[in-house]
Design a protein around this motif. Sequence first.
Motif, PDB file in Angstrom:
ATOM      1  N   VAL A   1       0.835  -1.204   0.000  1.00  0.00           N
ATOM      2  CA  VAL A   1       0.000   0.000   0.000  1.00  0.00           C
ATOM      3  C   VAL A   1       0.869   1.253   0.000  1.00  0.00           C
ATOM      4  O   VAL A   1       0.609   2.215  -0.743  1.00  0.00           O
ATOM      5  CB  VAL A   1      -0.948  -0.013   1.214  1.00  0.00           C
ATOM      6  N   ASP A   2       1.926   1.266   0.805  1.00  0.00           N
ATOM      7  CA  ASP A   2       2.807   2.434   0.856  1.00  0.00           C
ATOM      8  C   ASP A   2       3.521   2.644  -0.473  1.00  0.00           C
ATOM      9  O   ASP A   2       3.738   3.788  -0.905  1.00  0.00           O
ATOM     10  CB  ASP A   2       3.828   2.270   1.979  1.00  0.00           C
ATOM     11  N   SER A   3       3.890   1.553  -1.151  1.00  0.00           N
ATOM     12  CA  SER A   3       4.529   1.677  -2.463  1.00  0.00           C
ATOM     13  C   SER A   3       3.565   2.280  -3.483  1.00  0.00           C
ATOM     14  O   SER A   3       3.939   3.159  -4.266  1.00  0.00           O
ATOM     15  CB  SER A   3       5.013   0.309  -2.938  1.00  0.00           C
ATOM     16  N   MET A   4       2.317   1.804  -3.470  1.00  0.00           N
ATOM     17  CA  MET A   4       1.316   2.335  -4.394  1.00  0.00           C
ATOM     18  C   MET A   4       1.021   3.796  -4.097  1.00  0.00           C
ATOM     19  O   MET A   4       0.851   4.604  -5.007  1.00  0.00           O
ATOM     20  CB  MET A   4       0.037   1.501  -4.295  1.00  0.00           C
TER      21      MET A   4
ATOM     22  N   SER B   1      -4.053   7.878  -4.563  1.00  0.00           N
ATOM     23  CA  SER B   1      -3.248   8.225  -3.399  1.00  0.00           C
ATOM     24  C   SER B   1      -4.118   8.406  -2.162  1.00  0.00           C
ATOM     25  O   SER B   1      -3.746   7.979  -1.051  1.00  0.00           O
ATOM     26  CB  SER B   1      -2.451   9.505  -3.683  1.00  0.00           C
ATOM     27  N   GLU B   2      -5.280   9.030  -2.341  1.00  0.00           N
ATOM     28  CA  GLU B   2      -6.193   9.210  -1.209  1.00  0.00           C
ATOM     29  C   GLU B   2      -6.708   7.872  -0.704  1.00  0.00           C
ATOM     30  O   GLU B   2      -6.819   7.654   0.515  1.00  0.00           O
ATOM     31  CB  GLU B   2      -7.354  10.110  -1.630  1.00  0.00           C
ATOM     32  N   ARG B   3      -7.024   6.959  -1.615  1.00  0.00           N
ATOM     33  CA  ARG B   3      -7.490   5.625  -1.215  1.00  0.00           C
ATOM     34  C   ARG B   3      -6.393   4.859  -0.486  1.00  0.00           C
ATOM     35  O   ARG B   3      -6.636   4.191   0.514  1.00  0.00           O
ATOM     36  CB  ARG B   3      -7.933   4.844  -2.450  1.00  0.00           C
TER      37      ARG B   3
ATOM     38  N   ALA C   1      -5.944   6.218   3.035  1.00  0.00           N
ATOM     39  CA  ALA C   1      -6.972   5.677   3.929  1.00  0.00           C
ATOM     40  C   ALA C   1      -6.655   4.226   4.299  1.00  0.00           C
ATOM     41  O   ALA C   1      -6.811   3.823   5.456  1.00  0.00           O
ATOM     42  CB  ALA C   1      -8.338   5.770   3.267  1.00  0.00           C
ATOM     43  N   ALA C   2      -6.183   3.449   3.311  1.00  0.00           N
ATOM     44  CA  ALA C   2      -5.810   2.058   3.595  1.00  0.00           C
ATOM     45  C   ALA C   2      -4.616   2.002   4.544  1.00  0.00           C
ATOM     46  O   ALA C   2      -4.551   1.134   5.429  1.00  0.00           O
ATOM     47  CB  ALA C   2      -5.484   1.332   2.291  1.00  0.00           C
ATOM     48  N   HIS C   3      -3.659   2.933   4.391  1.00  0.00           N
ATOM     49  CA  HIS C   3      -2.498   2.991   5.281  1.00  0.00           C
ATOM     50  C   HIS C   3      -2.933   3.235   6.728  1.00  0.00           C
ATOM     51  O   HIS C   3      -2.427   2.578   7.654  1.00  0.00           O
ATOM     52  CB  HIS C   3      -1.551   4.103   4.816  1.00  0.00           C
ATOM     53  N   HIS C   4      -3.860   4.156   6.923  1.00  0.00           N
ATOM     54  CA  HIS C   4      -4.345   4.437   8.279  1.00  0.00           C
ATOM     55  C   HIS C   4      -5.057   3.221   8.871  1.00  0.00           C
ATOM     56  O   HIS C   4      -4.902   2.915  10.064  1.00  0.00           O
ATOM     57  CB  HIS C   4      -5.291   5.640   8.262  1.00  0.00           C
ATOM     58  N   GLU C   5      -5.831   2.525   8.058  1.00  0.00           N
ATOM     59  CA  GLU C   5      -6.540   1.339   8.541  1.00  0.00           C
ATOM     60  C   GLU C   5      -5.557   0.216   8.879  1.00  0.00           C
ATOM     61  O   GLU C   5      -5.730  -0.476   9.892  1.00  0.00           O
ATOM     62  CB  GLU C   5      -7.529   0.857   7.469  1.00  0.00           C
ATOM     63  N   ILE C   6      -4.524   0.049   8.070  1.00  0.00           N
ATOM     64  CA  ILE C   6      -3.510  -0.970   8.356  1.00  0.00           C
ATOM     65  C   ILE C   6      -2.761  -0.629   9.639  1.00  0.00           C
ATOM     66  O   ILE C   6      -2.476  -1.516  10.464  1.00  0.00           O
ATOM     67  CB  ILE C   6      -2.543  -1.097   7.166  1.00  0.00           C
ATOM     68  N   THR C   7      -2.449   0.643   9.839  1.00  0.00           N
ATOM     69  CA  THR C   7      -1.785   1.055  11.080  1.00  0.00           C
ATOM     70  C   THR C   7      -2.654   0.750  12.291  1.00  0.00           C
ATOM     71  O   THR C   7      -2.164   0.265  13.326  1.00  0.00           O
ATOM     72  CB  THR C   7      -1.464   2.561  11.028  1.00  0.00           C
ATOM     73  N   ARG C   8      -3.948   1.005  12.164  1.00  0.00           N
ATOM     74  CA  ARG C   8      -4.862   0.715  13.276  1.00  0.00           C
ATOM     75  C   ARG C   8      -4.927  -0.785  13.550  1.00  0.00           C
ATOM     76  O   ARG C   8      -4.891  -1.219  14.712  1.00  0.00           O
ATOM     77  CB  ARG C   8      -6.260   1.244  12.939  1.00  0.00           C
TER      78      ARG C   8
END
Length: 292
Positions: A22-25, A237-239, A242-249
């Motif tokens: 996700v971070d790469s994308m 990038s916005e999607r 949001a996925a990055h924040h959910e993965i962190t949680r």
Amino acid sequence: MTARLQDVTARIGSVRELGGIVDSMRGLAAVRVQQARRAAVAVETYAGIIQEALVRIAPMLPADRETQPPGQAGQTGAIVFCAEQGFAGLFSEHVLDALHDDEKEHLFLVGTRGNAIAHARGLIPQWTAPAVQTPASVPALADSITEEIGRQVICGNLARVNLIVCHAVGQEKATVLRQSLFPLDPALLEKTSPSEPLPILNIAPEKLLADLVADYIFSRLCLAALHSFGAENQARSERMTAAHHEITRQLKSLEQLQRTVRQEEITSEIIELVSGPTLAKLKRFKRRSAAE
């Protein structure tokens, strides 16, 4: 290590691996947004030069010139720029929602993902092409669209062509823009300055006008392709953010669960170690009491 702790640890590893993807994308999408914006500045400069040339030669044209082919008032086409790939939210849906009913029979669609969504809606584009993945591919795409639109206009199939594209300015949310591509707005040729001298031409003004109109349409298509390229990647990038924040949680929750499970296992092992000698003594005491 128990099966439960192994499952939690494996889950953490999978989530971290997904987070790396996700971070790469997200990083790639952010880079492409910046590439699109830098390239758009150059194309806007080019379009401005062509527009200025159109304005300069406008006074040299016959006063009774026609800006639109006669007898073709009802035929309208639309060029829509949709997403090429997934993970862009409702990018293509918003663009297709802007179509008018009279434009659906002459639909020119750019974007593989958008083409699939259009077919799911029952829309059959008359012409399709993949969207660009780098700014360097924009001129080739614009050239192919210009050639196809020109052929349709010459054949009498189209009298008007509208442009529907998603455009994001800065960090603002992208909006769908509708613009008239052909014929040119007559007001564009009326912005003349009487103080400027007329240029000296070596070819007929009508021929020069036709060439400049083609170049101007080409520049508008290049700019639309870049705007769509940037807006699609900004949406992606916005999607991914949001996925990055959910993965962190999820990682925080899983790591907390891992600590809890490990602590429970340590506690169980300590209890077993402490209770082991006590149980042995209790068994010896029971045997002694039974012997007496």
